[in-house]
Design an enzyme around this catalytic site. Structure first.
Site, short mmCIF file in Angstrom:
data_model
loop_
_atom_site.label_atom_id
_atom_site.label_comp_id
_atom_site.label_asym_id
_atom_site.label_seq_id
_atom_site.Cartn_x
_atom_site.Cartn_y
_atom_site.Cartn_z
CB CYS A 249 2.58 2.60 10.68
SG CYS A 249 1.75 1.49 9.41
N GLY B 178 0.84 -1.26 0.10
CA GLY B 178 -0.04 -0.08 -0.05
C GLY B 178 0.85 1.21 -0.05
CB THR B 179 3.95 2.32 2.03
OG1 THR B 179 3.26 1.87 3.23
CG2 THR B 179 4.93 3.58 2.13
CB SER C 95 -1.77 -3.38 1.23
OG SER C 95 -0.93 -3.98 1.83
CB ALA C 96 -1.92 -8.86 -0.53
CG HIS C 97 -0.14 -6.71 5.03
ND1 HIS C 97 -0.13 -6.20 6.27
CD2 HIS C 97 0.34 -5.58 4.29
CE1 HIS C 97 0.22 -5.08 6.54
NE2 HIS C 97 0.36 -4.68 5.17
CB THR D 216 12.52 -9.29 -10.85
OG1 THR D 216 13.61 -9.22 -11.81
CG2 THR D 216 11.98 -10.78 -10.93
N1 PLP Z 1 -2.73 2.69 4.06
C1 PLP Z 1 -3.51 2.43 5.00
C2 PLP Z 1 -4.79 3.14 5.09
C3 PLP Z 1 -2.88 1.54 5.86
O1 PLP Z 1 -3.76 1.06 6.65
C4 PLP Z 1 -1.78 1.03 5.42
C5 PLP Z 1 -0.98 0.07 6.33
O2 PLP Z 1 -1.27 -0.03 7.77
C6 PLP Z 1 -1.27 1.45 4.60
C7 PLP Z 1 -1.68 2.37 3.88
C8 PLP Z 1 0.40 0.89 3.85
O3 PLP Z 1 0.17 -0.25 3.40
P1 PLP Z 1 1.56 -1.31 3.37
O4 PLP Z 1 1.34 -1.91 4.82
O5 PLP Z 1 1.06 -2.65 2.52
O6 PLP Z 1 2.54 -0.76 2.94
#
Ligand code: PLP
Length: 388
Positions: free
Chosen positions: A323, A69-70, A196-198, A234
């Site tokens: 985070c 996601g980031t 984001s898959a996780h 890759t």
């Molecule tokens: N955006 C939101 C709203 C999130 O909750 C998170 C992760 O907590 C992210 C982005 C970041 O995703 P990733 O952990 O896949 O980098």
């Protein structure tokens, strides 16, 4: 263990690990190579891309795999800004994840202007504020689909109606929403969407950015021609396959899981409100809230202390986004909702997922009620309050 932190991450759904395994073992080939075994690996990536596209109602060539996601959020902002012919102004909200907020702060240092839209007490953006904030030089609007701390689901269709009228691309960080609530990019009217898959039972370190055909965007990475020259490097083949499997399962189960998990959420909200005095629910009620999200402020209690108490009893929760936990700064999301320091520092998030049941709520309440009582007994503020 009582795991109530599914907004931080989720365990792999059944079958995802098995789907990934061959691509870490015998199917190790580089998907860019030309021989047959490599072409089979390429086919697995294409299949996963098709699944992700189908779930979001996108075309496969509008899905670009990223490291999560980031990266998808960083790419949407930096890539759209660099490609924009309009100017260097961004509109976003005060309650975004740091994956958006810190990119915007960085872009401000590079000479961009950023408007941070305020939110109301429940975390909603006012569409009129968005309309007023857009200027001729606005390159991009980025508004999160659903908030990771308080679960607020923004009125995306009303917001995209405004950005589309102005002809400004709209990115949405849908990391907390995908896999949990149905998402159709066409109905939403957005130009970019991060996932984001996780967060939905897939592996960590893999995500995607949906980019609507025709949306101007520059690449974040330069290098190989992967992802149709848009994202060099890759491919994380096992991750991509795992993400495809996880989103497929989530989409098939959503019609059962959404009401089931929402009922757990609503029961916990009811129980905390009824059984623990001096608590405040953060975020909205009902279907405007993520199905698995519960966030309460416990007055006269430090959220971090409560979290440690729960941890000692085997219960995993969070004081905010994973985070930012570790930092004792009050959550920027809760402060933006208008909470004072005391309520913001006394907040705890519980987030439900596929593995949780009603029994977990009973277990949690058995741990939570005495923990809050114990901490309040140590609080001079609570003591003063009782004497009033
Ligand atoms: N955006 C939101 C709203 C999130 O909750 C998170 C992760 O907590 C992210 C982005 C970041 O995703 P990733 O952990 O896949 O980098």
């Amino acid at each position: 263990m009582l795991y109530l932190d599914n907004a931080a991450t989720t365990p792999l759904q059944h079958g995802v690990f098995e789907a990934m395994l061959p691509y870490l073992n015998e199917n190790f080939f580089n998907p860019s190579s030309v021989y047959k075994p490599a072409r089979q690996v390429r086919a697995a990536i294409d299949e996963a891309r098709q699944i992700v596209a189908d779930v979001l109602n996108a075309a496969p060539n509008e899905i670009f795999f990223t490291s999560g996601g980031t990266e998808a959020d960083n790419w949407a902002i930096k890539g759209a800004l660099e490609a924009s012919k309009r100017g260097r102004h961004i509109v976003t909200t005060a309650t975004e994840h740091h994956g958006i907020l810190y990119v915007c702060k960085h872009m401000e240092k590079q000479g961009c202007e950023v408007t941070y839209l305020p939110v109301d007490r429940e975390g909603f953006v006012n569409p009129q504020d968005l309309d007023a904030a857009i200027r001729p030089e606005t390159a991009l609007v980025s508004i999160m689909f659903a908030n990771n701390e308080v679960g607020t689901i923004q009125p995306m269709e009303a917001l995209s109606e405004i950005t589309n009228r102005h002809g400004v691309p709209l990115h949405t960080d849908a990391v907390q929403a995908v896999g949990h609530i149905p998402i159709d990019v066409e109905t939403l009217g957005v130009q970019m969407l991060a996932l984001s898959a996780h967060k939905f039972g897939g592996p960590k370190g893999i995500g995607a950015l949906y980019v609507k055909k025709g949306t101007p965007i520059f690449s974040l990475f330069q290098g190989g021609a992967q992802e149709r020259n848009r994202r060099a490097g890759t491919e994380n083949v096992a991750g991509i396959v795992g993400m495809g499997a996880a989103i497929d399962i989530s989409a098939k189960e959503i019609s059962c899981e959404l009401p089931r998990v929402s009922a757990l959420r609503d029961r916990l909200i009811r129980e905390i409100s009824e059984k623990i005095p001096h608590t405040v629910l953060n975020g909205p009620l009902g279907d405007k809230r993520l199905p698995g999200n519960v966030n309460f402020s416990f007055r006269f209690v430090e959220g971090e202390a409560l979290l440690l108490h729960l941890d000692m009893q085997g219960c995993c929760a969070s004081t905010g986004s994973a985070c930012s936990s570790g930092a004792l700064e009050p959550s920027h999301v809760l402060m933006s909702l208008g909470l004072g320091h005391e309520l913001a520092n006394g907040a705890l998030r519980f987030s439900f997922g596929a593995g949780n049941t009603e029994a977990d709520i009973e277990k949690l309440m058995q741990i939570l009620c005495p923990a809050v009582q114990k901490l309040r007994a140590l609080s001079p503020l609570y003591d003063d309050f009782l004497k009033q």
